[in-house]
Design an enzyme around this catalytic site. Sequence first.
Site, PDB file in Angstrom:
ATOM      1  N   HIS A 186       1.024  -1.209   0.077  1.00 14.32           N
ATOM      2  CA  HIS A 186      -0.090  -0.021  -0.061  1.00 14.32           C
ATOM      3  C   HIS A 186       0.987   1.116  -0.024  1.00 14.32           C
ATOM      4  O   HIS A 186       0.497   2.157   0.231  1.00 14.32           O
ATOM      5  CB  HIS A 186      -0.911  -0.014   1.154  1.00 14.32           C
ATOM      6  CG  HIS A 186      -2.254   0.605   1.038  1.00 14.32           C
ATOM      7  ND1 HIS A 186      -2.398   2.081   1.508  1.00 14.32           N
ATOM      8  CD2 HIS A 186      -3.331   0.470   0.347  1.00 14.32           C
ATOM      9  CE1 HIS A 186      -3.814   2.061   1.206  1.00 14.32           C
ATOM     10  NE2 HIS A 186      -4.231   1.271   0.286  1.00 14.32           N
ATOM     11  N   HIS A 286      -6.925  -2.456 -10.799  1.00 12.08           N
ATOM     12  CA  HIS A 286      -7.275  -1.995  -9.276  1.00 12.08           C
ATOM     13  C   HIS A 286      -8.859  -1.809  -9.089  1.00 12.08           C
ATOM     14  O   HIS A 286      -9.277  -1.045 -10.295  1.00 12.08           O
ATOM     15  CB  HIS A 286      -6.273  -0.874  -8.874  1.00 12.08           C
ATOM     16  CG  HIS A 286      -6.559  -0.212  -7.706  1.00 12.08           C
ATOM     17  ND1 HIS A 286      -7.333   0.851  -7.542  1.00 12.08           N
ATOM     18  CD2 HIS A 286      -6.169  -0.770  -6.298  1.00 12.08           C
ATOM     19  CE1 HIS A 286      -7.237   1.178  -6.228  1.00 12.08           C
ATOM     20  NE2 HIS A 286      -6.544   0.171  -5.646  1.00 12.08           N
TER      21      HIS A 286
END
Length: 382
Positions: A186, A286
């Site tokens: 992340h 994504h």
Amino acid sequence: MEIVDYDLYEVPPRWLFLRVETDTGLVGWGEPVVEGRAHTVRAAVEELMDAYLVGEDPLPVEDHWQTMYRGGFYRGGPVLMSAIAGIDQALWDIRGKHFDAPAYELLGGPVREKVQVYQWVGGDRPDDVADAAREKVDAGYDALKMNATAELRRVDSPSAVDDAVERLRTVREAVGRDVDVAVDFHGRVSKPMAKRLVAELEPYKPFFVEEPVLPEHLDALPAIQAQTSTPIATGERLYTRGDFRDVLESGAVDVVQPDLSHAGGITEVAKIAAMAETYDVALAPHCPLGPIALAACVQVDAIAQNALIQEQSLDIHYNEDADVLDYLADPSVFAFEDGYLPLPDGPGLGVEIDRDVVEDRAGAVDWHNPVWRLEDGSVAEW
């Protein structure tokens, strides 16, 4: 046919929907949003729609894309590209409905019948991930993704690394070796910690390691890749073909992850997918977003030979007030079967949005990601 009107709806949990209406009655839906910046993207969509789209024929999608992108001297970035992305999705929805065909049929036709999806387990500060992973596998998923860590210092303790390794170890033991488990850094992890973590996680065979460093530090990927045989994935914060060019040419990425609501929509991501295929790099769009974004992703997954797997946000930890299926007139279009999503065969994006539900739930969405701080009070990467 011409575009006569449009509406924007901020809806929970953190999404922005665009409805584009034509004078023939055909309607297209898009999902232009940057998570936590819905108001900002809304203003950009309004500016683009009023300047370039209202009163125009919606069918020449490529020309509209080029006009929105090249018509402004300043271009690129998350806000403008997300605004273009949502409009592009809506235009493809209209185009498909006009020709009574899924968008993927107009893009050359499908190369597969279904798309593998993965399911999120754990939250931003991942906990109890082994039990959650076991539940998802029992529900039929054979691919999972989890966050690797919470906040980390730039150079953190051995115990912080041990915690991340232990978390993955328990998941691997819970689900076995036949289940894919991706690990998302992340962008929370500094370059030195990323090199250490990828090496320590390798014995538990992650499916891929996602966003091991921030997009500002993609030049560090070759050094990180040298520490592991685990595939490296990145790209959710890259927005154009130009952004992806350098990382593809570096040879240090194995999976690219453009977001169909951030990286220019179907038009641009189809080109990014083709670029990646040239470098023998897989595509895994994504999509921790809503049903329109997911439907757009599947249109590209259908035509991209290198499409590997698809993220989807059903039951993700962000979806506290609403979920993906809530806004669909027919939720069965996203009926996952043994970890796969069959290609929708409806025209356009293949989903029908329930406008009554959207209008009933619409309002100002006040979702912003948390701001984390380290023990010394400085801001940490979320």
